[in-house]
Structures are given as structure tokens and as C-alpha cells.
Design a protein around this motif. Structure first.
Motif, PDB file in Angstrom:
ATOM      1  N   ARG A 194       0.843  -1.188   0.000  1.00  0.00           N
ATOM      2  CA  ARG A 194       0.000   0.000   0.000  1.00  0.00           C
ATOM      3  C   ARG A 194       0.881   1.243   0.000  1.00  0.00           C
ATOM      4  NH1 ARG A 194      -5.156  -2.139  -0.812  1.00  0.00           N
ATOM      5  NH2 ARG A 194      -5.258  -4.117   0.325  1.00  0.00           N
ATOM      6  N   ASN A 197      -1.917   7.872  -2.183  1.00  0.00           N
ATOM      7  CA  ASN A 197      -2.269   8.268  -3.534  1.00  0.00           C
ATOM      8  C   ASN A 197      -1.228   9.238  -4.075  1.00  0.00           C
ATOM      9  OD1 ASN A 197      -4.664   6.794  -3.652  1.00  0.00           O
ATOM     10  ND2 ASN A 197      -5.814   8.422  -2.644  1.00  0.00           N
ATOM     11  N   ARG A 200       1.327   9.458 -11.137  1.00  0.00           N
ATOM     12  CA  ARG A 200       2.447   8.761 -11.750  1.00  0.00           C
ATOM     13  C   ARG A 200       3.051   9.689 -12.796  1.00  0.00           C
ATOM     14  NH1 ARG A 200       2.323   3.093 -11.420  1.00  0.00           N
ATOM     15  NH2 ARG A 200       3.005   2.905 -13.563  1.00  0.00           N
ATOM     16  N   GLU A 429       1.341  -2.443 -10.299  1.00  0.00           N
ATOM     17  CA  GLU A 429       0.065  -2.401  -9.599  1.00  0.00           C
ATOM     18  C   GLU A 429      -0.683  -3.709  -9.837  1.00  0.00           C
ATOM     19  OE1 GLU A 429      -3.029   1.179  -8.486  1.00  0.00           O
ATOM     20  OE2 GLU A 429      -2.181   1.102 -10.504  1.00  0.00           O
ATOM     21  N   LYS A 430      -0.870  -4.487  -8.784  1.00  0.00           N
ATOM     22  CA  LYS A 430      -1.556  -5.773  -8.872  1.00  0.00           C
ATOM     23  C   LYS A 430      -3.048  -5.569  -9.060  1.00  0.00           C
ATOM     24  CE  LYS A 430      -1.974 -10.137  -6.333  1.00  0.00           C
ATOM     25  NZ  LYS A 430      -1.576 -10.860  -5.099  1.00  0.00           N
ATOM     26  N   ARG A 431      -3.604  -4.665  -8.286  1.00  0.00           N
ATOM     27  CA  ARG A 431      -4.961  -4.159  -8.469  1.00  0.00           C
ATOM     28  C   ARG A 431      -4.975  -2.751  -7.890  1.00  0.00           C
ATOM     29  NH1 ARG A 431      -5.538  -8.450  -4.685  1.00  0.00           N
ATOM     30  NH2 ARG A 431      -6.106  -7.752  -2.581  1.00  0.00           N
ATOM     31  N   THR A 432      -6.099  -2.074  -7.957  1.00  0.00           N
ATOM     32  CA  THR A 432      -6.130  -0.664  -7.571  1.00  0.00           C
ATOM     33  C   THR A 432      -5.510  -0.438  -6.197  1.00  0.00           C
ATOM     34  OG1 THR A 432      -8.155  -0.379  -8.865  1.00  0.00           O
ATOM     35  CG2 THR A 432      -7.612   1.349  -7.271  1.00  0.00           C
ATOM     36  N   GLN A 433      -4.446   0.369  -6.188  1.00  0.00           N
ATOM     37  CA  GLN A 433      -3.745   0.771  -4.969  1.00  0.00           C
ATOM     38  C   GLN A 433      -3.119  -0.397  -4.190  1.00  0.00           C
ATOM     39  OE1 GLN A 433      -2.824   3.971  -3.838  1.00  0.00           O
ATOM     40  NE2 GLN A 433      -3.385   4.281  -5.973  1.00  0.00           N
ATOM     41  N   TRP A 435       0.272  -2.694  -4.642  1.00  0.00           N
ATOM     42  CA  TRP A 435       1.480  -2.813  -5.440  1.00  0.00           C
ATOM     43  C   TRP A 435       2.265  -4.050  -5.024  1.00  0.00           C
ATOM     44  CZ3 TRP A 435       2.622   0.919  -9.182  1.00  0.00           C
ATOM     45  CH2 TRP A 435       1.747   2.016  -9.196  1.00  0.00           C
TER      46      TRP A 435
END
Length: 480
Positions: A194, A197, A200, A429-433, A435
């Protein structure tokens, strides 16, 4: 920072001759007896060098024998260890035709084969212990895992023991699996992967403070001068590159770990290249800066280097991982982010003072091979390796080398990782937010040169070994 993010060791193309000499004699990579490190800096613990071996099982090297000499088998309190590494199309299967150790004297499951045993594990969940007259018969790693780690320990008395085992190559899932008898310690009070925010920014710029909370700086002791990067993977371990531990840094007292060090002092390019350590400055001032930055400083208790790591090639370039991964997830075509403090060009004299980041593309296996294969084969042609057997081994090495490594960056010149970022994280990013760590900065040719992207160790190729070593040290992992 110009157009280049901080980076890695810059090597000329590595030469493999130290491992496959021209006379084609087989050479085992034996571990040193009763000392912490061997000539490659690998931690070897208290295993006997005369009966310990690390080896990769492939479709061309389909068999490995575990058969200690008689005098070793008779010796009390001896420990032998075998690291058996598989490949995508070859899962190691262990079978013992001759097996005679002391009988089990334990009265509980926890005491099973307590004094004398053959221990077999995949390091993640599969585990079994054997003693008496019954040894393993066709066992392999659990689930979708691959590698096996085998330890033999003799008891306190001198006995006539027998141990003759064979490791063979098999398709995944074709042999009985080890029982799933243990699980790693996982805490529900922390979460991995995690970060706050943050936008990038493509092109290589300053990272935001706290954007990469897991990044670690390997610094010369009592300084804030990073010579390599690393990643926090659990409550006890930092993942970094094996080649960071050379020169003065083979002695753990010459380095420290700094967490939360967004702004760091400048490191000379000579030190970032591993050619010598920085002199310590006034430590009172360093500690004051630590406090100002809310940095945390750690000494190194010990470090572990992959048993198949070889300095000349940076193959298996890892010293110790967060989220689980599979061998088949290659992350090809993904966007990923690399971060570190290293040089901002191959000609820079010092590293960057502010943590840098760069978004990069992960190239496919065939693209990566295309970038570097011609440069490898100039060292592995018939003139260098005169016999067919060694030539075949070199071909295998090139193929498996590119499976263990990944290329990330750009075909165009101007953006890349560079010296001083070795061991630092390549994340996706594995899924939203959320890593995950997919690579560690390893090596390259120059920095930001055309058609020469950065080369990274593929983390899922060493995941099992990392978990095995960390679990042996009672590490606690964070949940997702």
C-alpha cells in the motif's frame, strides 16, 4: 534529474568461463565448511562442504544424486544441505532407494525424528521429516511451487547409516506432493503493497515523500550515503541485490539500512559502482538528520545470498519478498515503476539527493533476449567453449538466464536506471492501490543507451528461496 533515473551496476557483458571451463570438467558449487561465506559471498551457515550442493534441474540436466560418502554418513552431528532449483518445464522429484537412519524416538508429532533425520521442504508450506528405514518416495513441492530444500542431520552417535537419493525432472503436478504441514506467520495488523495516492509522472522525476514506504537505502555505516537500494518484505528482511555485498560491504558492519530516507546525502560514483566505501562523517550530525527526516536506521544482523549466485554473471542476483507470485506470471507488457537514489547519467559523479522514480515498460522474454543475446553469444561461441557438452550447457544458461531476468525501460535512449540503484524495487500495480514487487535492479550496459534497457531479477523466480530463508528466521509477513 535530466532524463535518467537512478540505477544498477553497469557491467560489460559477463563471462561464464569460471563456471564452465574449456576442459568441460563438471564443477559443483560447494558451500564452505563452518564459515559464514564462500568466495561468492554466499551465506553457508554450518553445513558440511563435502556433502552440500546447489543445483538446477533442467530437461538437459535431468538428474541429481544425493549420496554422501561413507565417512560423512558415519560422522556424528553432521549437517548436509541441498538446494534443488527447478525450471518452468521441470519440477524436481526426490526419491530415496537406500535409506537407513536412526529410528524415531519422538513421542509427539513435534518430536518426530528429532535427533537424526532427512528434512524435505519447499520453504512455503510443504514439509516432511524422515528417519528410520522409511525415506521419501517420489515427493515434490506443494501446490504450484517448484523448488526443494533438503537437509540431512546425523545424530550424536557414530552409526552405520545409508542415504542414496535421486532427484529427477518431472512435469508439474505429476508426482505426489509434500504434505502441507506448516504456514508462515502472517500479521493482520499490517498490509503490504500500500502507498499513499500519488500521480504517476512518466519520464523520471522526484518521488513524493512517502510514495514508496517500503524502499530502503543501503548506506555506508554511520552515513546517509546510499550505494544500493532495497525493499522491506517483512518484519526482519530487506530484499536487495547480491552484488551489493562486495568489497568493504562483504563485512556487514560496514553497512547499515535506512528506512524513510527520502532525502539522502550524495554518494560518489566510485562507491555507487562498488569500488570502495565512503568515509563516515560526524555521526552526531547524521543522527540529527535521521531524526529530522523521521528515518529509521538498522544494523545488519546477517545477509543471505542465493546459493546459485555467481558474481561474474549476476545470475540469481538476489540477497532476500513480499506478495506471493507464480512462476508463470511474467508481467510482460505491464507498466512498472522503478525507484532509487543512484546516478542520473552514466557520467555523473554523484548520486541523487532526492528519491527518484521512473515508469517503465516490461519487455517480453523474446524482446529481452533480442536486446542482449548477441552480446552473450560472443562469449559463448565455439572458440570459447570447444566441446559440445559445454556448448550445450552454455545454450541452456542463456535460455534460463533470460527466464530468470526481465528487461524494463525503453528502446529509445535517455531513460533508464543506473549505477547506485542496484537492488532497488521494480513494482507493478496488482490491483487498484495494491502494489507488488516484481523485480530488483540488477545490471545493464551503460545507462539509458539505445536498445539497452535495464535488466532486473525476476522476483517470482526466487520467491520460494526467499520465503524459505525468511521463514527459517521466524519472519512475520503482512497481509494484503
Amino acid at each position: 534529474m535530466g532524463q535518467v533515473i537512478t540505477g544498477r551496476t553497469v557491467n560489460r557483458l559477463p563471462i561464464w568461463g569460471h563456471r564452465y571451463p574449456g576442459n568441460c570438467n563438471k564443477r559443483k558449487q560447494l558451500e564452505g565448511p563452518n564459515k559464514d561465506q564462500d568466495s561468492n559471498g554466499r551465506y553457508v551457515g554450518d553445513f558440511n562442504s563435502e556433502c552440500s550442493e546447489s543445483s538446477t534441474i533442467t530437461k538437459s540436466k535431468t538428474t541429481m544424486h544425493i549420496e554422501p560418502e561413507d565417512d560423512i554418513m558415519k560422522t556424528p552431528n553432521t549437517k548436509c544441505h541441498w538446494n534443488i532449483i527447478g525450471t518452468d518445464d521441470c519440477s524436481p522429484v526426490l526419491s530415496c532407494k537406500k535409506f537407513k537412519l536412526a529410528r524415531d524416538t519422538g513421542t509427539t508429532k513435534e518430536d518426530k525424528c528429532k535427533d537424526e533425520y532427512l528434512e524435505v521442504t519447499d520453504g512455503v508450506g510443504g514439509y516432511d521429516k524422515f528417519c528410520g528405514d522409511t525415506g521419501p518416495s517420489e515427493v515434490s513441492a506443494t501446490k504450484r511451487l517448484r523448488d526443494l530444500y533438503v537437509t540431512y542431520k546425523s545424530g550424536e552417535k557414530e552409526n552405520k547409516r545409508q542415504l542414496k537419493c535421486t532427484v529427477t525432472c518431472a512435469a508439474q503436478g505429476s508426482a505426489p506432493e509434500l504434505p502441507s504441514t506448516f504456514s508462515a506467520s502472517v500479521s493482520d495488523t499490517c498490509n503490504c503493497g500500500r502507498k499513499p495516492n500519488a500521480d504517476r509522472i512518466v519520464g523520471g522525476e522526484d518521488a513524493k515523500r512517502g510514495e514508496f514506504p517500503w524502499i530502503a537505502g543501503l548506506v555506508t555505516a554511520k552515513t546517509r550515503k546510499p550505494f544500493c537500494g532495497g525493499t522491506v518484505i517483512n518484519d526482519r528482511f530487506i530484499l536487495t541485490a547480491a552484488h551489493c555485498f562486495k568489497g568493504p560491504y562483504m563485512k556487514k558492519d560496514n553497512l547499515q539500512i535506512v528506512l524513510g530516507g527520502h532525502f539522502m546525502d550524495l554518494t560518489s560514483s566510485k562507491v555507487a559502482s562498488g569500488q570502495g566505501g565512503d568515509e563516515a562523517t560526524a555521526f552526531d550530525a547524521v543522527q540529527a538528520e535521521d531524526a529530522k527526516q523521521n528515518s529509521i536506521r538498522f544494523s545488519v544482523e546477517k545477509y543471505f545470498i542465493h546459493p546459485l549466485y555467481v558474481r561474474q554473471t549476476n545470475d540469481f542476483d538476489v540477497a532476500c519478498f513480499p506478495d506471493a507470485a507464480t512462476y508463470h506470471n511474467k508481467h510482460e507488457g505491464k507498466s512498472a515503476t522503478v525507484a532509487g537514489w543512484g546516478l542520473n547519467s552514466s557520467n555523473a559523479s554523484v548520486t541523487m539527493g532526492t528519491l527518484q522514480k521512473l515508469d517503465v515498460k516490461v519487455f517480453t522474454f523474446h524482446e529481452c533476449k533480442g536486446f542482449f543475446e548477441d552480446r552473450f553469444t560472443q562469449f559463448f561461441g565455439p572458440k570459447v567453449v570447444p566441446c559440445n557438452a559445454a556448448r550445450k550447457r552454455n545454450t541452456d544458461f542463456i535460455r534460463f538466464f533470460f527466464q530468470r531476468m526481465m528487461c524494463a525501460g525503453f528502446k529509445e535512449a535517455g531513460k533508464d536506471s543506473c549505477k547506485g540503484d542496484s537492488g532497488g524495487p521494480l513494482i507493478a500495480e496488482k490491483r487498484t492501490q495494491l502494489w507488488e514487487l516484481i523485480g530488483a535492479v540488477s545490471w545493464g550496459e551503460s545507462c539509458a543507451a539505445k536498445n539497452s534497457p535495464g535488466v532486473y531479477l525476476r522476483i517470482n523466480e526466487v520467491e520460494q528461496w526467499v520465503r524459505y530463508m525468511a521463514n527459517n528466521e521466524d519472519a512475520t509477513w503482512c497481509s494484503e
